[in-house]
Design a protein around this motif. Structure first.
Motif, mmCIF file in Angstrom:
data_model
loop_
_atom_site.group_PDB
_atom_site.id
_atom_site.type_symbol
_atom_site.label_atom_id
_atom_site.label_comp_id
_atom_site.label_asym_id
_atom_site.label_seq_id
_atom_site.Cartn_x
_atom_site.Cartn_y
_atom_site.Cartn_z
ATOM 1 N N SER A 128 0.830 -1.210 0.000
ATOM 2 C CA SER A 128 0.000 0.000 0.000
ATOM 3 C C SER A 128 0.862 1.257 0.000
ATOM 4 O O SER A 128 0.547 2.237 -0.677
ATOM 5 C CB SER A 128 -0.975 0.002 1.178
ATOM 6 N N SER A 131 2.323 1.815 -3.491
ATOM 7 C CA SER A 131 1.246 2.227 -4.400
ATOM 8 C C SER A 131 0.931 3.702 -4.209
ATOM 9 O O SER A 131 0.749 4.444 -5.181
ATOM 10 C CB SER A 131 -0.005 1.377 -4.165
ATOM 11 N N ARG A 132 0.885 4.156 -2.963
ATOM 12 C CA ARG A 132 0.639 5.584 -2.678
ATOM 13 C C ARG A 132 1.794 6.439 -3.179
ATOM 14 O O ARG A 132 1.583 7.523 -3.724
ATOM 15 C CB ARG A 132 0.442 5.821 -1.183
ATOM 16 N N GLY A 143 -9.308 4.718 -4.828
ATOM 17 C CA GLY A 143 -8.089 3.949 -4.621
ATOM 18 C C GLY A 143 -7.120 4.555 -3.632
ATOM 19 O O GLY A 143 -6.669 3.897 -2.700
ATOM 20 N N LEU A 147 -5.946 2.835 -0.082
ATOM 21 C CA LEU A 147 -4.555 2.489 0.205
ATOM 22 C C LEU A 147 -4.121 2.996 1.566
ATOM 23 O O LEU A 147 -3.289 2.385 2.230
ATOM 24 C CB LEU A 147 -3.634 3.060 -0.874
ATOM 25 N N MET A 151 -3.875 -2.567 2.350
ATOM 26 C CA MET A 151 -4.527 -3.468 1.414
ATOM 27 C C MET A 151 -4.824 -4.791 2.090
ATOM 28 O O MET A 151 -3.951 -5.367 2.738
ATOM 29 C CB MET A 151 -3.647 -3.677 0.176
ATOM 30 N N ALA A 157 -3.319 -3.415 -6.420
ATOM 31 C CA ALA A 157 -3.322 -2.022 -6.855
ATOM 32 C C ALA A 157 -2.808 -2.002 -8.294
ATOM 33 O O ALA A 157 -1.784 -2.625 -8.603
ATOM 34 C CB ALA A 157 -2.433 -1.168 -5.964
ATOM 35 N N LEU A 175 -3.071 5.746 -10.638
ATOM 36 C CA LEU A 175 -3.681 4.618 -9.942
ATOM 37 C C LEU A 175 -5.047 4.377 -10.569
ATOM 38 O O LEU A 175 -5.934 5.214 -10.486
ATOM 39 C CB LEU A 175 -3.812 4.916 -8.449
ATOM 40 N N VAL A 178 -7.901 -0.126 -6.914
ATOM 41 C CA VAL A 178 -7.446 -1.132 -5.964
ATOM 42 C C VAL A 178 -8.561 -2.159 -5.901
ATOM 43 O O VAL A 178 -9.697 -1.831 -5.574
ATOM 44 C CB VAL A 178 -7.189 -0.526 -4.562
#
Length: 185
Positions: A128, A131-132, A143, A147, A151, A157, A175, A178
């Motif tokens: 997570s 992904s951020r 999404g 996050l 997750m 993601a 993104l 998710v």
């Protein structure tokens, strides 16, 4: 499940590179060998199979897969591989278990420009957090909010950018969503 910017039926992102960052499926709570040795639960095996079939159904068969060396991530990937056929190259990396964020970012830097779809199977909070870090501020849907909560097991993601993975940096990819394992049915 929304259609996420992939090409017309060929599974490739339209003019881009698709990164799928997946948290391993549900694992057993604890074992004598410690956290690294925790196996998947029966539910986890079921979750991983659903995700693998769903990714393949959407034409998102990875060109390359990078997986943590922990038992639960390896078992997650094992449940998914039949859905992908013989195409993906698979690398197992201990650093995705022990080194977290930097290990995942290093895998992006080491990717080849012809890798259109990359799947990373790893752990929370790395999945997570990375992904951020990679997502642009204008990314779609809820999404980014999801996050922030972390997750759940078997969540994926999906991030996309026109640039090859080796040129990704902070906030450089959109993104797309998710998705939980049930979203792939």
């Amino acid at each position: 499940m929304s259609e996420v910017g992939h090409g017309e039926g060929d599974g490739m992102p339209a003019g881009g590179h698709l990164l799928l960052i997946m948290r391993h499926a549900q694992a057993e709570p604890g074992v004598a060998g410690g956290d690294r040795m925790r196996p998947l639960s029966l539910q986890g095996r079921h979750q991983a199979e659903h995700v693998g079939r769903g990714l393949a159904r959407h034409g998102w068969t990875p060109d390359r897969i990078v997986c943590s060396g922990a038992t639960r991530t390896r078992q997650t990937l094992d449940q998914m591989l039949d859905s992908f056929g013989d195409g993906p190259r698979v690398d197992y990396r201990e650093g995705l278990y022990s080194d977290g964020t930097q290990a995942l970012l290093d895998e992006l830097s080491a990717s080849r420009s012809e890798d259109g779809i990359l799947l990373v199977v790893a752990h929370e909070p790395t999945v997570s957090y990375c992904s951020r870090l990679l997502a642009t501020t204008g990314s779609d849907g809820d999404g980014p909010g999801r996050l922030g909560l972390g997750m759940p097991p078997a969540a994926v993601a999906c991030l996309i950018s026109e640039r090859p993975f080796s040129h990704w940096g902070l906030h450089s990819a959109r993104l797309c969503g998710v998705f939980g394992w049930r979203d792939w049915r």
